[in-house]
Design a protein around this motif. Structure first.
Motif, PDB file in Angstrom:
ATOM      1  N   VAL A 109       0.850  -1.198   0.000  1.00 46.60           N
ATOM      2  CA  VAL A 109       0.000   0.000   0.000  1.00 46.60           C
ATOM      3  C   VAL A 109       0.881   1.242   0.000  1.00 46.60           C
ATOM      4  O   VAL A 109       1.842   1.336   0.763  1.00 46.60           O
ATOM      5  CB  VAL A 109      -0.922   0.016   1.236  1.00 46.60           C
ATOM      6  N   HIS A 110       0.551   2.195  -0.860  1.00 46.29           N
ATOM      7  CA  HIS A 110       1.281   3.456  -0.932  1.00 46.29           C
ATOM      8  C   HIS A 110       0.359   4.637  -0.619  1.00 46.29           C
ATOM      9  O   HIS A 110      -0.794   4.664  -1.066  1.00 46.29           O
ATOM     10  CB  HIS A 110       1.864   3.687  -2.333  1.00 46.29           C
ATOM     11  N   LEU A 111       0.886   5.601   0.115  1.00 44.68           N
ATOM     12  CA  LEU A 111       0.266   6.914   0.286  1.00 44.68           C
ATOM     13  C   LEU A 111       1.185   7.886  -0.440  1.00 44.68           C
ATOM     14  O   LEU A 111       2.389   7.929  -0.158  1.00 44.68           O
ATOM     15  CB  LEU A 111       0.145   7.279   1.762  1.00 44.68           C
ATOM     16  N   ALA A 112       0.659   8.667  -1.374  1.00 47.17           N
ATOM     17  CA  ALA A 112       1.512   9.470  -2.241  1.00 47.17           C
ATOM     18  C   ALA A 112       0.992  10.891  -2.393  1.00 47.17           C
ATOM     19  O   ALA A 112      -0.208  11.150  -2.246  1.00 47.17           O
ATOM     20  CB  ALA A 112       1.615   8.808  -3.617  1.00 47.17           C
ATOM     21  N   ASP A 118       6.014  14.541 -10.731  1.00 47.98           N
ATOM     22  CA  ASP A 118       6.341  13.266 -10.084  1.00 47.98           C
ATOM     23  C   ASP A 118       5.338  12.945  -8.992  1.00 47.98           C
ATOM     24  O   ASP A 118       4.613  13.817  -8.497  1.00 47.98           O
ATOM     25  CB  ASP A 118       7.734  13.328  -9.441  1.00 47.98           C
ATOM     26  N   VAL A 119       5.325  11.679  -8.596  1.00 47.05           N
ATOM     27  CA  VAL A 119       4.603  11.258  -7.414  1.00 47.05           C
ATOM     28  C   VAL A 119       5.647  10.853  -6.379  1.00 47.05           C
ATOM     29  O   VAL A 119       6.661  10.229  -6.721  1.00 47.05           O
ATOM     30  CB  VAL A 119       3.633  10.101  -7.721  1.00 47.05           C
ATOM     31  N   VAL A 120       5.427  11.254  -5.138  1.00 44.76           N
ATOM     32  CA  VAL A 120       6.360  10.954  -4.051  1.00 44.76           C
ATOM     33  C   VAL A 120       5.633  10.112  -3.013  1.00 44.76           C
ATOM     34  O   VAL A 120       4.552  10.495  -2.528  1.00 44.76           O
ATOM     35  CB  VAL A 120       6.898  12.242  -3.401  1.00 44.76           C
ATOM     36  N   TYR A 121       6.210   8.963  -2.669  1.00 50.60           N
ATOM     37  CA  TYR A 121       5.602   8.097  -1.661  1.00 50.60           C
ATOM     38  C   TYR A 121       5.941   8.623  -0.269  1.00 50.60           C
ATOM     39  O   TYR A 121       7.111   8.709   0.106  1.00 50.60           O
ATOM     40  CB  TYR A 121       6.113   6.662  -1.808  1.00 50.60           C
ATOM     41  N   VAL A 122       4.907   8.971   0.504  1.00 49.07           N
ATOM     42  CA  VAL A 122       5.130   9.501   1.847  1.00 49.07           C
ATOM     43  C   VAL A 122       4.873   8.461   2.930  1.00 49.07           C
ATOM     44  O   VAL A 122       5.225   8.663   4.089  1.00 49.07           O
ATOM     45  CB  VAL A 122       4.268  10.760   2.098  1.00 49.07           C
ATOM     46  N   ASP A 123       4.253   7.346   2.538  1.00 44.64           N
ATOM     47  CA  ASP A 123       4.082   6.237   3.477  1.00 44.64           C
ATOM     48  C   ASP A 123       3.875   4.967   2.676  1.00 44.64           C
ATOM     49  O   ASP A 123       3.424   4.993   1.523  1.00 44.64           O
ATOM     50  CB  ASP A 123       2.890   6.477   4.412  1.00 44.64           C
ATOM     51  N   LYS A 134       8.959  -4.110  -5.105  1.00 39.90           N
ATOM     52  CA  LYS A 134       9.713  -3.279  -4.178  1.00 39.90           C
ATOM     53  C   LYS A 134       9.516  -1.786  -4.449  1.00 39.90           C
ATOM     54  O   LYS A 134       9.449  -1.349  -5.594  1.00 39.90           O
ATOM     55  CB  LYS A 134      11.211  -3.611  -4.251  1.00 39.90           C
ATOM     56  N   SER A 135       9.452  -0.999  -3.365  1.00 38.42           N
ATOM     57  CA  SER A 135       9.357   0.458  -3.451  1.00 38.42           C
ATOM     58  C   SER A 135       9.862   1.022  -2.131  1.00 38.42           C
ATOM     59  O   SER A 135      10.080   0.280  -1.168  1.00 38.42           O
ATOM     60  CB  SER A 135       7.910   0.894  -3.701  1.00 38.42           C
ATOM     61  N   HIS A 136      10.039   2.333  -2.077  1.00 35.47           N
ATOM     62  CA  HIS A 136      10.614   2.953  -0.893  1.00 35.47           C
ATOM     63  C   HIS A 136       9.932   4.291  -0.588  1.00 35.47           C
ATOM     64  O   HIS A 136       9.605   5.048  -1.509  1.00 35.47           O
ATOM     65  CB  HIS A 136      12.116   3.187  -1.082  1.00 35.47           C
ATOM     66  N   VAL A 137       9.728   4.572   0.683  1.00 37.11           N
ATOM     67  CA  VAL A 137       9.196   5.861   1.101  1.00 37.11           C
ATOM     68  C   VAL A 137      10.194   6.948   0.716  1.00 37.11           C
ATOM     69  O   VAL A 137      11.403   6.798   0.900  1.00 37.11           O
ATOM     70  CB  VAL A 137       8.939   5.883   2.627  1.00 37.11           C
ATOM     71  N   GLY A 138       9.686   8.046   0.165  1.00 35.45           N
ATOM     72  CA  GLY A 138      10.533   9.137  -0.281  1.00 35.45           C
ATOM     73  C   GLY A 138      10.946   9.022  -1.736  1.00 35.45           C
ATOM     74  O   GLY A 138      11.493   9.970  -2.304  1.00 35.45           O
TER      75      GLY A 138
END
Length: 273
Positions: A109-112, A118-123, A134-138
């Protein structure tokens, strides 16, 4: 003398409910209301309603026009609402809803949020499956290529969308959308459907579905999405994953003071690669 009852409208809790009914009426009315109108809408004794209005007026929650005697919401409502909005923590509000989506689907689950194309993942909450995307916050990703980004870009200003469409539009896989007209139609579909989908347009064999999150003004401020291998994103699961994602976005929007239902534009729908 007014009789107090054992009903929900009696006693202190009943008066509080009436006071809140008055405030909600005045805030949502779009214009001043007379005492008779308020009494009819709130459905209470005229003397009680007038007394509550007087108290609310003394505290700044209600104002009264001296010329017409009509009532409006006061500046105190705006002040408290602004303070509430300024102190709101998106991640904290969204957290329990993200957890429920993660547990219910087993997927990442991503919060963006959106930032300059761009889209930035914040959680992020990791998938419960052994095989994950795989993905990473920030981390930043192009908004045109991922579901969370499309769910955000679709609701940006016309000027911002035009700027992104002016390119260049990067190609990461054979499924990346690089034609401006195609992408514009895709974003129109997101506004019409209320959600965005990605099938391998950023990474091969990785898909996702996302929906926009709105704040108390109705503005799209973030998106929530699922990211998963395409092998778990087939027709047999799509409806369930989509519905859970949209429901989560609506729940977070409601928690932020936004609309409690899915907001769509009514534009012609299109397929979303």
């Amino acid at each position: 003398m007014e009789q107090r009852s054992n009903s929900p409208q009696g006693g202190g809790s009943g008066q509080l409910e009436r006071a809140l009914d008055i405030l909600e009426l005045l805030v949502r009315s779009g214009g001043p209301r007379g005492l008779a109108e308020i009494v009819e809408s709130v459905d209470g004794p005229k003397a009680t309603i007038h007394r509550l209005l007087t108290t609310l007026q003394a505290r700044g929650y209600v104002t009264q026009d001296p010329r017409t005697s009509r009532y409006s919401a006061g500046v105190r409502c705006f002040e408290l609402g602004s303070l509430w909005a300024a102190n709101l923590d998106l991640r904290a509000v969204a957290s329990p809803h993200l957890s429920a989506l993660n547990t219910g689907t087993g997927e990442t689950v991503h919060l963006a949020v959106y930032d300059h194309g761009d889209v930035v993942y914040v959680d992020k909450l990791e998938s419960l499956h052994p095989v994950v995307a795989k993905s990473h916050v920030g981390r930043r990703c192009p908004a045109t290529c991922v579901a969370t980004g499309r769910a955000l870009l679709a609701f940006e200003s016309r000027e911002e969308i035009a700027s992104v469409l002016a390119g260049p539009l990067p190609a990461y896989t054979a499924n990346s959308v690089t034609d401006p007209a195609e992408l514009e139609a895709l974003l129109a579909g997101v506004r019409s459907l209320g959600y965005a989908v990605n099938h391998g347009s950023y990474r091969d064999e990785v898909g996702g579905v996302a929906a926009p999150i709105r704040d108390h003004t109705g503005r799209v401020v973030a998106s929530v999405g699922l990211c998963l291998p395409e092998q778990r994103f087939g027709p047999d699961r799509f409806d369930t994953l989509r519905d859970r994602t949209v429901e989560t976005a609506v729940a977070i929007s409601r928690a932020l003071g936004g609309p409690g239902t899915l907001v769509v534009s009514g534009e012609e729908t299109v397929a979303t690669p």
